[in-house]
Write a protein that holds these residues in place. Structure first.
Motif, PDB file in Angstrom:
ATOM      1  N   GLU A   1       6.194  -3.337   3.820  1.00 53.22           N
ATOM      2  CA  GLU A   1       6.061  -4.800   3.862  1.00 53.22           C
ATOM      3  C   GLU A   1       7.413  -5.495   4.030  1.00 53.22           C
ATOM      4  N   TYR A   2       8.424  -5.045   3.269  1.00 51.72           N
ATOM      5  CA  TYR A   2       9.707  -5.771   3.260  1.00 51.72           C
ATOM      6  C   TYR A   2      10.778  -5.102   4.102  1.00 51.72           C
ATOM      7  N   GLU A   3      10.531  -3.893   4.562  1.00 54.39           N
ATOM      8  CA  GLU A   3      11.463  -3.150   5.405  1.00 54.39           C
ATOM      9  C   GLU A   3      12.908  -3.240   4.913  1.00 54.39           C
ATOM     10  N   PRO A   4      13.148  -2.888   3.636  1.00 52.03           N
ATOM     11  CA  PRO A   4      14.523  -2.949   3.116  1.00 52.03           C
ATOM     12  C   PRO A   4      15.405  -1.938   3.847  1.00 52.03           C
ATOM     13  N   ASP A   5      16.703  -2.246   3.909  1.00 51.09           N
ATOM     14  CA  ASP A   5      17.662  -1.392   4.598  1.00 51.09           C
ATOM     15  C   ASP A   5      18.149  -0.315   3.625  1.00 51.09           C
ATOM     16  N   ILE A   6      17.336   0.708   3.438  1.00 49.85           N
ATOM     17  CA  ILE A   6      17.618   1.792   2.470  1.00 49.85           C
ATOM     18  C   ILE A   6      17.286   3.130   3.138  1.00 49.85           C
ATOM     19  N   TYR A   7      17.627   4.223   2.473  1.00 48.43           N
ATOM     20  CA  TYR A   7      17.157   5.532   2.928  1.00 48.43           C
ATOM     21  C   TYR A   7      15.969   5.962   2.084  1.00 48.43           C
ATOM     22  N   GLU A   8      14.964   6.506   2.762  1.00 48.49           N
ATOM     23  CA  GLU A   8      13.827   7.068   2.034  1.00 48.49           C
ATOM     24  C   GLU A   8      14.083   8.561   1.921  1.00 48.49           C
ATOM     25  N   LEU A   9      14.210   9.077   0.686  1.00 47.21           N
ATOM     26  CA  LEU A   9      14.614  10.469   0.495  1.00 47.21           C
ATOM     27  C   LEU A   9      13.459  11.437   0.309  1.00 47.21           C
ATOM     28  N   LEU A  10      12.416  10.952  -0.360  1.00 46.10           N
ATOM     29  CA  LEU A  10      11.387  11.904  -0.795  1.00 46.10           C
ATOM     30  C   LEU A  10      10.081  11.190  -1.089  1.00 46.10           C
ATOM     31  N   ASP A  11       8.969  11.832  -0.666  1.00 43.92           N
ATOM     32  CA  ASP A  11       7.641  11.382  -1.081  1.00 43.92           C
ATOM     33  C   ASP A  11       7.358  12.071  -2.415  1.00 43.92           C
ATOM     34  N   LEU A  12       7.233  11.304  -3.488  1.00 45.96           N
ATOM     35  CA  LEU A  12       7.087  11.904  -4.822  1.00 45.96           C
ATOM     36  C   LEU A  12       5.670  12.410  -5.094  1.00 45.96           C
ATOM     37  N   GLY A  13       4.745  12.061  -4.212  1.00 45.01           N
ATOM     38  CA  GLY A  13       3.373  12.578  -4.358  1.00 45.01           C
ATOM     39  C   GLY A  13       2.605  11.984  -5.524  1.00 45.01           C
ATOM     40  N   VAL A  14       3.120  10.912  -6.109  1.00 42.22           N
ATOM     41  CA  VAL A  14       2.394  10.218  -7.186  1.00 42.22           C
ATOM     42  C   VAL A  14       2.142   8.770  -6.742  1.00 42.22           C
ATOM     43  N   GLY A  15       1.310   8.071  -7.498  1.00 42.15           N
ATOM     44  CA  GLY A  15       0.987   6.686  -7.129  1.00 42.15           C
ATOM     45  C   GLY A  15       0.248   6.639  -5.805  1.00 42.15           C
ATOM     46  N   LYS A  16      -0.589   7.665  -5.574  1.00 42.95           N
ATOM     47  CA  LYS A  16      -1.285   7.743  -4.289  1.00 42.95           C
ATOM     48  C   LYS A  16      -2.432   6.741  -4.228  1.00 42.95           C
ATOM     49  N   CYS A  17      -2.484   5.998  -3.145  1.00 45.21           N
ATOM     50  CA  CYS A  17      -3.583   5.080  -2.893  1.00 45.21           C
ATOM     51  C   CYS A  17      -3.557   4.793  -1.395  1.00 45.21           C
ATOM     52  N   ARG A  18      -4.340   3.822  -0.929  1.00 48.35           N
ATOM     53  CA  ARG A  18      -4.290   3.526   0.505  1.00 48.35           C
ATOM     54  C   ARG A  18      -4.340   2.036   0.726  1.00 48.35           C
ATOM     55  N   MET A  19      -3.779   1.639   1.823  1.00 50.22           N
ATOM     56  CA  MET A  19      -3.882   0.241   2.258  1.00 50.22           C
ATOM     57  C   MET A  19      -5.094   0.219   3.179  1.00 50.22           C
TER      58      MET A  19
ATOM     59  N   ASP B   1     -18.873  -6.001  -4.729  1.00 50.97           N
ATOM     60  CA  ASP B   1     -19.731  -5.848  -3.534  1.00 50.97           C
ATOM     61  C   ASP B   1     -18.978  -5.913  -2.218  1.00 50.97           C
ATOM     62  N   LEU B   2     -17.799  -5.321  -2.229  1.00 57.54           N
ATOM     63  CA  LEU B   2     -17.014  -5.234  -0.992  1.00 57.54           C
ATOM     64  C   LEU B   2     -16.923  -3.763  -0.604  1.00 57.54           C
ATOM     65  N   GLU B   3     -16.552  -3.504   0.657  1.00 59.12           N
ATOM     66  CA  GLU B   3     -16.373  -2.106   1.075  1.00 59.12           C
ATOM     67  C   GLU B   3     -15.244  -2.000   2.095  1.00 59.12           C
ATOM     68  N   VAL B   4     -14.655  -0.813   2.141  1.00 56.78           N
ATOM     69  CA  VAL B   4     -13.596  -0.557   3.118  1.00 56.78           C
ATOM     70  C   VAL B   4     -14.220  -0.499   4.502  1.00 56.78           C
ATOM     71  N   ILE B   5     -13.632  -1.230   5.462  1.00 58.09           N
ATOM     72  CA  ILE B   5     -14.131  -1.107   6.839  1.00 58.09           C
ATOM     73  C   ILE B   5     -13.123  -0.396   7.745  1.00 58.09           C
ATOM     74  N   GLU B   6     -11.838  -0.420   7.384  1.00 61.60           N
ATOM     75  CA  GLU B   6     -10.833   0.311   8.164  1.00 61.60           C
ATOM     76  C   GLU B   6      -9.711   0.769   7.242  1.00 61.60           C
ATOM     77  N   GLU B   7      -9.170   1.940   7.539  1.00 61.38           N
ATOM     78  CA  GLU B   7      -8.003   2.448   6.809  1.00 61.38           C
ATOM     79  C   GLU B   7      -6.757   1.957   7.542  1.00 61.38           C
ATOM     80  N   VAL B   8      -5.777   1.493   6.801  1.00 63.11           N
ATOM     81  CA  VAL B   8      -4.540   1.046   7.452  1.00 63.11           C
ATOM     82  C   VAL B   8      -3.452   2.118   7.333  1.00 63.11           C
ATOM     83  N   VAL B   9      -3.131   2.507   6.103  1.00 65.47           N
ATOM     84  CA  VAL B   9      -2.065   3.517   5.921  1.00 65.47           C
ATOM     85  C   VAL B   9      -2.134   4.112   4.502  1.00 65.47           C
ATOM     86  N   PRO B  10      -1.905   5.430   4.372  1.00 65.36           N
ATOM     87  CA  PRO B  10      -1.835   6.005   3.025  1.00 65.36           C
ATOM     88  C   PRO B  10      -0.540   5.588   2.343  1.00 65.36           C
TER      89      PRO B  10
END
Ligand code: PRP
Length: 210
Positions: free
Chosen positions: A79-97, A169-178
């Motif tokens: 969302e904010y595209e900060p100017d940082i390095y992404e080092l590792l996917d920690l594999g926790v806090g998993k959800c989807r947009m 009473d809502l439902e997912v209609i499209e997946e955006v990104v994990p």
């Protein structure tokens, strides 16, 4: 003092899970889990200083160099595209947009689609790629209310268990990104403290469950 690596942790359940990984990796600082209102904790022997920060602010601390490294959700990074390095996917806090709507919703492509979201940038990018004309309604929380009250036709939001959608009473209609939690680094710190950061990254990476 300045030798210590500064680490911004996201306050809350996810942050506690992440701290447990750091602890197992050999970067313990027991005071972190003591509770209370203190926000900064140091263990000079291990060369670490932890801060508890609001989850959506971690990337700002790291981008500006107030923290050398930190843990932020992929949602915030996209969302904010900060100017940082992404080092590792920690594999926790998993959800989807995902895009969600009232059950039975059918899109009318001849009309502008009204989308309520906290994530205007992700939403705009997603629909631009599809060439779909949208009107973004920026909200700060309880996004699920928008389609129920007719404020929007759909929402673009985080889905974890799916309970919030189901109970409304809502439902997912499209997946955006994990989405999952990522270890991130300040660009200058990465350059000048490369060895220490790499050592920590691989020790923490070894604690991943999968
Ligand atoms: C998040 C998200 C959804 C909900 C999804 O909201 O915006 O509303 O969690 O989780 P679930 O699929 O497990 O139900 P949060 O609790 O952060 O509150 P807010 O967005 O309303 O501020």
């Amino acid at each position: 003092m300045s030798e210590m690596l500064s680490i911004a942790l996201p306050k809350g359940r996810l942050g506690e899970k992440v701290y447990a990984m750091f602890e197992k990796a050999g970067y313990e600082c027991p005071a972190v889990m003591e509770g209370g209102r203190r926000l900064i904790f140091e263990n000079p022997e291990k060369g670490v200083r932890y801060f508890w920060v609001k989850p959506s602010d971690v990337a700002i601390y790291v981008e500006r160099g107030a923290a050398d490294i930190g843990v932020a959700g992929k949602d915030i990074l996209l969302e904010y595209e900060p100017d940082i390095y992404e080092l590792l996917d920690l594999g926790v806090g998993k959800c989807r947009m995902a895009i969600a709507a009232k059950k039975g919703f059918v899109d009318d492509p001849s009309r502008t689609l009204r989308v309520a979201t906290k994530f205007a940038n992700i939403t705009a990018g997603y629909y631009a790629k599809k060439g779909r004309d949208i009107d973004i309604i920026h909200l700060n929380g309880s996004i699920e209310l928008a389609p129920i009250l007719g404020l929007s036709s759909v929402i673009c939001d985080i889905v974890e268990t799916g309970n919030t959608l189901r109970e409304n009473d809502l439902e997912v209609i499209e997946e955006v990104v994990p989405i999952s939690a990522r270890l991130i680094a300040n660009r200058a710190a990465y350059k000048f403290r490369y060895e220490k950061i790499m050592e920590l990254t691989s020790a923490v990476g070894a604690q991943k469950e999968n």
